[in-house]
Design an enzyme around this catalytic site. Structure first.
Site: not given
Length: 354
Positions: A200, A288, A320
């Protein structure tokens, strides 16, 4: 009252609990975790946050002083073979204290090691002391592992978090470089064998690392990371859009403003593809909603056009962050092979020699 600093600190509010707390904390060299007692407050069950023996659980009787180990939830883990994690404080170039964690492999001389800079996500998150399977896997393969609570990380006061405003690909990245320089100066890390790995925001940090400081890293792993800050904000689904107002617009910018959008592009790795020459592994979930697949597709395609070595793993059933065990295993096997090839760590289980 609990406070999470380098490690957890507990202060008893009830004076009568002070003696109980002292004896509970003596049961393990970990940090006291969850507690429960009988109605009298004399018989207790406590588990512990621990870097090598996660959630080890004890019984304690304050009347008799008796205590005993109840169970270890992960009996297949041998604590003596796990690598200790040590809190360290690194000073950034502008004087900011960076609370960090260093894990060194067991049974290997801690000198000039290949090192992985493991960058947390968020960026409004923090690393903390305890058992981390990712860290242990890397240490077992012979890598020093450095985790840095760079500016923007939470848990260290408002000033530490707000020092990140306007500093994506700026002082936030400088903090990571300063931490790498510290590890080299201490003799732990080989400057020619340093990798950066994150998910991320940490994936974005990995891409920033190889695009803004291309000579510092020998390998990078971008796991569901951002390559274009403005595109990430525009592509968020409606249920996530309100969150931008409170943090992303303030810290990074509003892509609806042309001037701010230009600044965001300048801080985006996609705008610096020509500078990237570091081997890269990109990992992405096709579903995601936060960092859409186009973020990875675009950087991979651009780099391949420039002849840069890129491995690309996409899992169609993930979002994600990978949740399916088989996908996580695939990812870490790929990461292990990739890091071994470019940093020279071990492949497969490392049996400690001490």
């Amino acid at each position: 009252m609990r406070y999470l600093g380098e490690r957890q600190e507990i202060r008893p509010v009830d004076p009568g609990f002070a003696a109980v707390l002292r004896n509970l904390e003596a049961l393990s060299d970990g940090d006291l975790g969850e507690l429960s007692s009988d109605d009298s407050g004399q018989r207790w069950v406590a588990n512990f946050v621990h870097d090598r023996d996660p959630e080890v659980t004890y019984y304690y009787d304050h009347i008799t002083g008796e205590s005993r180990l109840l169970f270890r939830p992960y009996p297949h883990l041998a604590p003596d073979t796990m690598a200790p994690t040590r809190p360290v404080t690194i000073t950034a170039r502008d004087g900011l204290a960076l609370p960090s964690y260093l894990t060194l492999p067991v049974g290997i001389e801690p000198s000039a090691l290949p090192m992985v800079l493991l960058v947390h996500g968020g960026p409004w998150f923090r690393d903390s002391w305890g058992f981390d399977p990712e860290v242990q896997m890397l240490a077992n393969r012979g890598y020093a592992v450095l985790q840095v609570n760079f500016r923007g990380s939470i848990g260290y006061g408002k000033s530490h978090t707000q020092a990140a405003i306007g500093e994506f690909a700026g002082a936030m990245h400088d903090d990571l470089i300063d931490a790498v320089d510290w590890a080299i100066a201490q003799g732990y890390a080989d400057p020619g064998r340093i990798g950066i790995f994150g998910g991320s925001y940490g994936g974005y940090a990995a891409l920033v690392g190889i695009s803004f400081t291309p000579d510092r890293f020998a390998a990078a792993i971008d796991y569901v990371g951002m390559s274009n800050l403005a595109n990430v904000m525009r592509s968020l689904p409606p249920f996530l859009q309100p969150a931008l107002v409170a943090n992303w617009f303030r810290y990074v910018g509003n892509p609806a403003d042309p001037e701010q959008e230009a600044d965001m592009l300048a801080r985006s790795p996609i705008s610096r593809v020509a500078h990237i020459r570091t081997p890269l592994l990109v990992v992405q979930g096709a579903n995601d909603p936060r960092v859409v697949k186009a973020e990875s597709d675009n950087i991979v395609a651009a780099l391949r056009e420039h002849g840069v070595e890129v491995e690309y793993m996409v899992k169609d059933d993930e979002g994600h962050g990978f949740l399916n065990p088989e996908d996580r295993i695939d990812m870490y096997r790929a990461a292990e092979r990739f890091l071994r090839r470019h940093l020279g760590g071990r492949h497969g289980l490392l049996e400690p020699t001490m």
